[in-house]
Design a protein around this motif. Structure first.
Motif, PDB file in Angstrom:
ATOM      1  N   ALA A  21     -23.082  33.156   5.023  1.00 24.66           N
ATOM      2  CA  ALA A  21     -23.331  32.245   6.145  1.00 24.66           C
ATOM      3  C   ALA A  21     -24.417  31.233   5.796  1.00 24.66           C
ATOM      4  N   GLU A  22     -25.435  31.666   5.075  1.00 30.01           N
ATOM      5  CA  GLU A  22     -26.502  30.744   4.664  1.00 30.01           C
ATOM      6  C   GLU A  22     -25.963  29.688   3.699  1.00 30.01           C
ATOM      7  N   ILE A  23     -25.134  30.108   2.759  1.00 28.83           N
ATOM      8  CA  ILE A  23     -24.554  29.170   1.800  1.00 28.83           C
ATOM      9  C   ILE A  23     -23.662  28.162   2.525  1.00 28.83           C
ATOM     10  N   VAL A  24     -22.853  28.646   3.467  1.00 28.90           N
ATOM     11  CA  VAL A  24     -21.973  27.767   4.247  1.00 28.90           C
ATOM     12  C   VAL A  24     -22.814  26.764   5.026  1.00 28.90           C
ATOM     13  N   GLU A  25     -23.893  27.242   5.620  1.00 26.56           N
ATOM     14  CA  GLU A  25     -24.764  26.351   6.393  1.00 26.56           C
ATOM     15  C   GLU A  25     -25.370  25.261   5.501  1.00 26.56           C
ATOM     16  N   GLN A  36     -23.264  21.445  -6.169  1.00 21.67           N
ATOM     17  CA  GLN A  36     -24.705  21.595  -6.392  1.00 21.67           C
ATOM     18  C   GLN A  36     -25.215  22.898  -5.782  1.00 21.67           C
ATOM     19  N   VAL A  37     -24.747  23.237  -4.575  1.00 21.98           N
ATOM     20  CA  VAL A  37     -25.151  24.502  -3.943  1.00 21.98           C
ATOM     21  C   VAL A  37     -24.694  25.670  -4.806  1.00 21.98           C
ATOM     22  N   ALA A  38     -23.457  25.612  -5.295  1.00 19.76           N
ATOM     23  CA  ALA A  38     -22.935  26.684  -6.150  1.00 19.76           C
ATOM     24  C   ALA A  38     -23.787  26.826  -7.401  1.00 19.76           C
ATOM     25  N   LYS A  39     -24.121  25.717  -8.007  1.00 17.22           N
ATOM     26  CA  LYS A  39     -24.924  25.734  -9.228  1.00 17.22           C
ATOM     27  C   LYS A  39     -26.327  26.285  -8.961  1.00 17.22           C
ATOM     28  N   TRP A  51     -15.491  30.348   1.022  1.00 14.34           N
ATOM     29  CA  TRP A  51     -16.373  30.737   2.135  1.00 14.34           C
ATOM     30  C   TRP A  51     -16.395  29.655   3.205  1.00 14.34           C
ATOM     31  N   LEU A  52     -16.393  28.401   2.794  1.00 15.22           N
ATOM     32  CA  LEU A  52     -16.358  27.287   3.751  1.00 15.22           C
ATOM     33  C   LEU A  52     -15.055  27.292   4.537  1.00 15.22           C
ATOM     34  N   ARG A  53     -13.927  27.491   3.843  1.00 21.45           N
ATOM     35  CA  ARG A  53     -12.625  27.539   4.524  1.00 21.45           C
ATOM     36  C   ARG A  53     -12.579  28.697   5.522  1.00 21.45           C
ATOM     37  N   GLN A  54     -13.108  29.856   5.117  1.00 21.11           N
ATOM     38  CA  GLN A  54     -13.096  31.020   6.009  1.00 21.11           C
ATOM     39  C   GLN A  54     -13.974  30.771   7.234  1.00 21.11           C
TER      40      GLN A  54
END
Length: 103
Positions: A21-25, A36-39, A51-54
Motif C-alpha cells: 500500500a505504501e509503494i502504491v501510494e 524509479q520507485v521500483a528501483k 500492485w497498482l492494478r490490484q
C-alpha cells in the motif's frame, strides 16, 4: 567462463499488504515514476505495476479483474471444494466396503 552473463535467479520474496500500500501510494502521488520507485526499493517494475492494478481493482476503478477480497474468497472456496471432494471419495469407499460386508 561458463557463468558469464548468467545471473542467479532472485529468491522469491513476499511483502506485507502495508508495504504494498505504501509503494502504491508513492506511485499514485506522482512524485516519481513507477520505474524509479521500483528501483529505489529494489523491486521489479512488473511487481509494482501489478500492485497498482490490484489497488485500482480494489477501489472499483480497475480493469474488471478480481478484487483482493474476491481472490481470498475464491481461494477459500477452492480449499473447501477440495476437502468436500475428498470427503465424498471417502464416503464412496465406505459405502462400497459396507455393501460388500452385508452380502
Amino acid at each position: 567462463m561458463e557463468s558469464m552473463g548468467k545471473k542467479k535467479p532472485r529468491p522469491r520474496r513476499s511483502f506485507t499488504a502495508e508495504f504494498k500500500a505504501e509503494i502504491v501510494e508513492l506511485c499514485q502521488r506522482g512524485d516519481r515514476s513507477v520505474g524509479q520507485v521500483a528501483k529505489d526499493f529494489d523491486l521489479t517494475e512488473t511487481a509494482v505495476r501489478e500492485w497498482l492494478r490490484q489497488a485500482e481493482r480494489d477501489a472499483g476503478t480497475g480493469d474488471g479483474g478480481l478484487t483482493s477480497s474476491e481472490k481470498d474468497e475464491l481461494a477459500q472456496l477452492r480449499r473447501e471444494n477440495r476437502r468436500l471432494r475428498e470427503d465424498v471419495e471417502i464416503l464412496k469407499r465406505a459405502t462400497a466396503f459396507f455393501a460388500k460386508e452385508t452380502r
